[in-house]
Design an enzyme around this catalytic site. Sequence first.
Site, PDB file in Angstrom:
ATOM      1  N   ARG A  89       0.851  -1.184   0.000  1.00 55.42           N
ATOM      2  CA  ARG A  89       0.000   0.000   0.000  1.00 55.42           C
ATOM      3  C   ARG A  89       0.893   1.243   0.000  1.00 55.42           C
ATOM      4  O   ARG A  89       1.737   1.405   0.885  1.00 55.42           O
ATOM      5  CB  ARG A  89      -0.919  -0.002   1.224  1.00 55.42           C
ATOM      6  CG  ARG A  89      -1.754   1.247   1.347  1.00 55.42           C
ATOM      7  CD  ARG A  89      -2.694   1.220   2.551  1.00 55.42           C
ATOM      8  NE  ARG A  89      -3.312   2.530   2.656  1.00 55.42           N
ATOM      9  CZ  ARG A  89      -3.122   3.373   3.665  1.00 55.42           C
ATOM     10  NH1 ARG A  89      -2.339   3.056   4.681  1.00 55.42           N
ATOM     11  NH2 ARG A  89      -3.710   4.555   3.655  1.00 55.42           N
ATOM     12  N   HIS A 133      -2.465  11.216   1.096  1.00 54.44           N
ATOM     13  CA  HIS A 133      -1.880  10.973   2.411  1.00 54.44           C
ATOM     14  C   HIS A 133      -1.220  12.271   2.880  1.00 54.44           C
ATOM     15  O   HIS A 133      -0.032  12.309   3.162  1.00 54.44           O
ATOM     16  CB  HIS A 133      -0.882   9.815   2.356  1.00 54.44           C
ATOM     17  CG  HIS A 133      -0.629   9.162   3.676  1.00 54.44           C
ATOM     18  ND1 HIS A 133      -0.702   7.805   3.887  1.00 54.44           N
ATOM     19  CD2 HIS A 133      -0.314   9.686   4.891  1.00 54.44           C
ATOM     20  CE1 HIS A 133      -0.423   7.522   5.149  1.00 54.44           C
ATOM     21  NE2 HIS A 133      -0.175   8.660   5.775  1.00 54.44           N
ATOM     22  N   GLU A 180      -6.847   8.613   6.599  1.00 57.69           N
ATOM     23  CA  GLU A 180      -7.045   9.260   7.898  1.00 57.69           C
ATOM     24  C   GLU A 180      -7.504  10.714   7.799  1.00 57.69           C
ATOM     25  O   GLU A 180      -6.793  11.642   8.215  1.00 57.69           O
ATOM     26  CB  GLU A 180      -5.760   9.171   8.725  1.00 57.69           C
ATOM     27  CG  GLU A 180      -5.308   7.747   8.978  1.00 57.69           C
ATOM     28  CD  GLU A 180      -4.114   7.626   9.900  1.00 57.69           C
ATOM     29  OE1 GLU A 180      -3.838   6.516  10.361  1.00 57.69           O
ATOM     30  OE2 GLU A 180      -3.439   8.646  10.164  1.00 57.69           O
ATOM     31  N   ASN A 305      -7.201   1.867  10.127  1.00 58.09           N
ATOM     32  CA  ASN A 305      -5.898   2.017  10.763  1.00 58.09           C
ATOM     33  C   ASN A 305      -6.090   2.023  12.273  1.00 58.09           C
ATOM     34  O   ASN A 305      -6.895   2.806  12.787  1.00 58.09           O
ATOM     35  CB  ASN A 305      -5.230   3.336  10.345  1.00 58.09           C
ATOM     36  CG  ASN A 305      -4.905   3.387   8.866  1.00 58.09           C
ATOM     37  OD1 ASN A 305      -5.038   2.391   8.157  1.00 58.09           O
ATOM     38  ND2 ASN A 305      -4.464   4.537   8.396  1.00 58.09           N
ATOM     39  N   TYR A 307      -4.032   1.880  16.159  1.00 62.91           N
ATOM     40  CA  TYR A 307      -2.794   1.927  16.936  1.00 62.91           C
ATOM     41  C   TYR A 307      -3.026   1.808  18.437  1.00 62.91           C
ATOM     42  O   TYR A 307      -2.264   1.147  19.128  1.00 62.91           O
ATOM     43  CB  TYR A 307      -2.024   3.217  16.631  1.00 62.91           C
ATOM     44  CG  TYR A 307      -1.468   3.270  15.247  1.00 62.91           C
ATOM     45  CD1 TYR A 307      -0.273   2.632  14.920  1.00 62.91           C
ATOM     46  CD2 TYR A 307      -2.139   3.944  14.227  1.00 62.91           C
ATOM     47  CE1 TYR A 307       0.241   2.668  13.633  1.00 62.91           C
ATOM     48  CE2 TYR A 307      -1.634   3.981  12.933  1.00 62.91           C
ATOM     49  CZ  TYR A 307      -0.442   3.351  12.639  1.00 62.91           C
ATOM     50  OH  TYR A 307       0.055   3.378  11.362  1.00 62.91           O
ATOM     51  N   GLU A 359      -3.295  -0.007   8.284  1.00 62.88           N
ATOM     52  CA  GLU A 359      -2.125   0.360   9.081  1.00 62.88           C
ATOM     53  C   GLU A 359      -2.295  -0.227  10.474  1.00 62.88           C
ATOM     54  O   GLU A 359      -3.376  -0.175  11.060  1.00 62.88           O
ATOM     55  CB  GLU A 359      -1.950   1.874   9.229  1.00 62.88           C
ATOM     56  CG  GLU A 359      -1.520   2.611   7.995  1.00 62.88           C
ATOM     57  CD  GLU A 359      -1.292   4.101   8.265  1.00 62.88           C
ATOM     58  OE1 GLU A 359      -1.021   4.476   9.431  1.00 62.88           O
ATOM     59  OE2 GLU A 359      -1.414   4.891   7.310  1.00 62.88           O
TER      60      GLU A 359
END
Length: 453
Positions: A89, A133, A180, A305, A307, A359
Amino acid sequence: MNLLDPSRLDPAELAKSFPPDFLWGVATSAAQIEGAGAEDGKGPSIWDHFCRQPGRINDGSNIDVACDHYHRYKEDVALMKSLGLDCYRFSLAWPRVQPLGQGAWNEAGFAFYDRLIDELLQAGLQPHATLYHWDLPQALDENGNGGWLSRDVVARFADYGAEVARRFGDRLASIATHNEPWCTATLGYETAQFAPGHKSRAESLQVAHHLMLSHGDAIAAMRAETKTRLGIVLNHTPSFPATPTEADRRAARIDDGLNVRWYMDPIFRGAYPQDAIDFVGADAPKVEPGDLERIRQPLDFLGINFYTRSLFTADGTTVKGPGKRGFTDMGWEIVPEVFAQHLVRLAREYNPPPMYITENGMANADRVVDGRVPDHERIAYLSAHLQALATAMSLGADVRGYFYWSLLDNFEWNSGYVKRFGLVHVDYETLTRLPKDSAHWYRDFIAQHHARR
């Protein structure tokens, strides 16, 4: 879910948890790795401009060279092939292919991505592209109140998406519109941590609406040009109350409305969450008739994504979690169980199209020791999150692939080059690449999974 000591989990056993056609990859972004400044006609981005402003980047660095992927892409693709990956990606730099964000296309810029896609396909890797991005052409933001604050950028973005789809759609496995958008809007226009560095909640929310509108219009424009899979990539940081009080619960719910539901609801339900609208009051964005219908385009996939999580107190501030499994070098709490929980929530509440984990990864204070990088913390992180992912899938989350962030150590936005997320260590003096122990673990894990195909 057994997450007591995931670093000891046998990769072969974990690999059995995933269906044979599950895809394994890595992710990067153009601004963070490409470098090549103004080479071959590339225009400046808002991040080029942001890096020139004193005090914006913690280590005073810039993206002029980054990892020099623009010149070293063949080496980097060879690295990916050596890991046995299925897919990669990456993002296109909008100002590389259209320096002014409108008008003439830069053929030299498109030629780079043409070469990259060919190299990936020859290596047996599926190319998954992201249009945006965060590196908006600076020319669209020159007057300080343009860029994503201007509704005009919506049409510019749709034109850009259509051109990428027209040129490359037949060779790309997927195209995502935005990466995002919460970060673009909130960190770029409310907290000033990211380019262009504004501080206004009202601006942030208006930008968020323009991002969503540009997403919808770009999906529609690309549908006319390609049959490849189209979607969007959202970052989700699940919100929890710091204490079991009603006031803390309400604060967490409001953050969920501004973080998760602010983007999921217009895409899948055709409306912004009413509790969040009520909370922001006069800062709510201006939404014109028909906007929400334009945003709510059918999608082929949803990228997630993940985290960490956030803990909220009654006044809306965040507090540090207990960190039972530790923290990353970004200070983010490691909570793989929340990863599983959140994916199941999305599946049950939204019934989205197939999801990809676009991600997931950790920054770690990696060091080269005797010619290798013994990043045991990242191996534990990776195996714990893959086990959590397998659990979520067993509970009904339709996830088709996983992209580790990131292939390379790279420019970590306002943190500069001091935070290392990569499976591959980069010496920023020599630009030498060195696969870390986690890269070897991931390679072996993927090989175990591929053996079942």
